[in-house]
Design an enzyme around this catalytic site. Structure first.
Site, PDB file in Angstrom:
ATOM      1  N   SER A  23      33.849  97.885 -58.315  1.00 33.87           N
ATOM      2  CA  SER A  23      32.437  97.539 -58.197  1.00 33.87           C
ATOM      3  C   SER A  23      32.074  96.438 -59.175  1.00 33.87           C
ATOM      4  O   SER A  23      32.937  95.911 -59.879  1.00 33.87           O
ATOM      5  CB  SER A  23      31.584  98.784 -58.455  1.00 33.87           C
ATOM      6  OG  SER A  23      30.240  98.544 -58.147  1.00 33.87           O
ATOM      7  N   ASN A  24      30.806  96.089 -59.225  1.00 35.76           N
ATOM      8  CA  ASN A  24      30.267  95.109 -60.169  1.00 35.76           C
ATOM      9  C   ASN A  24      29.326  95.822 -61.118  1.00 35.76           C
ATOM     10  O   ASN A  24      28.712  96.812 -60.748  1.00 35.76           O
ATOM     11  CB  ASN A  24      29.446  94.055 -59.427  1.00 35.76           C
ATOM     12  CG  ASN A  24      30.287  92.974 -58.823  1.00 35.76           C
ATOM     13  OD1 ASN A  24      31.504  92.931 -59.009  1.00 35.76           O
ATOM     14  ND2 ASN A  24      29.655  92.096 -58.087  1.00 35.76           N
TER      15      ASN A  24
END
Ligand code: CTP
Length: 217
Positions: A23-24
């Site tokens: 993810s970010n």
């Protein structure tokens, strides 16, 4: 008056196997503040498309997604009839090339994961937007910020680009105050360092001004 505004917020997550993902870093706060400010304005309907986040506003239509492809599909359901779209999401640029339906066991000392590029959602929207639609994007840059800012503004066919300058003096993430620049068709201008809520208010002011200017053309 705006009939429909779409705010796209939060990170996307890209599953690796049933228990893991990449993810970010994104809390979803920016999108949350934008919707809070939007609710104070003359807007009939706010569609809030969001990746997993603790910051989910009330009073808007929430569409929850996980992956970049789901985010793109959700936006496509609403974009045609939207007057404004603000793309504040931290989209994962890559997804896992081959999802493993079974949990990967930790046998090997090294593990290679192959990634495949996700679509640039904002770029796609810029290509198909109608003249009357207002498209707002974000950028975070550490160097040559005006060059890259202008490149993103032009390349993604935006009406407004909100550029975060990332520097030791302005870390931008996990802080309450921020220093940004607004890029519009009239060039760029520096916005004084201020609370993120106040920046959201200025973004809506700018959007309403752009809508008025488009009507006069
Ligand atoms: N964005 C998007 N889809 C992606 C990646 C980014 O819609 N796959 C959007 C972001 O939500 C943001 C804007 O594009 O509004 C700028 O994203 P950013 O990651 O800063 O820039 P990139 O164009 O991906 O370029 P780079 O990472 O090389 O700086």
């Amino acid at each position: 008056m705006i009939k429909r505004a779409i705010i796209v917020s939060g990170p996307t997550i890209e599953p690796i196997d049933p228990v893991r993902y990449i993810s970010n870093r994104s809390s979803g706060k920016t999108g949350y503040f934008l919707s809070q400010e939007g609710l104070k304005r003359d807007i009939d309907e706010i569609i809030f498309v969001t990746g997993p986040s603790r910051f989910t506003p009330v009073g808007v239509t929430v569409v929850s997604v996980e992956t970049a492809l789901q985010m793109q599909a959700a936006i496509d359901d609403y974009f045609e009839d939207a007057d404004v779209l603000i793309m504040a999401a931290a989209v994962s640029d890559y997804r896992i090339a081959e999802y493993r339906p079974q949990k990967i066991k930790k046998g090997q000392d090294r593990l290679v994961l192959e990634l495949e590029k996700n679509p640039d959602i904002l770029l796609g929207l810029g290509k198909k937007k109608k003249e009357s639609q207002v498209l707002v994007g974000y950028a975070a840059e550490t160097h040559d910020i005006f060059f890259y800012g202008q490149q993103k503004f032009d390349g993604k066919n935006l009406d407004l680009l909100v550029l975060n300058e990332i520097s030791p003096a302005n870390p931008a993430f996990d802080v309450d105050e921020n220093q940004v620049y607004f890029f519009t068709k009239n060039g760029y201008r520096q916005i004084l360092k201020m609370k993120k809520q106040d920046i959201s208010a200025l973004i809506w002011d700018e959007i309403f001004a752009i809508i008025e200017a488009k009507k006069d053309r």
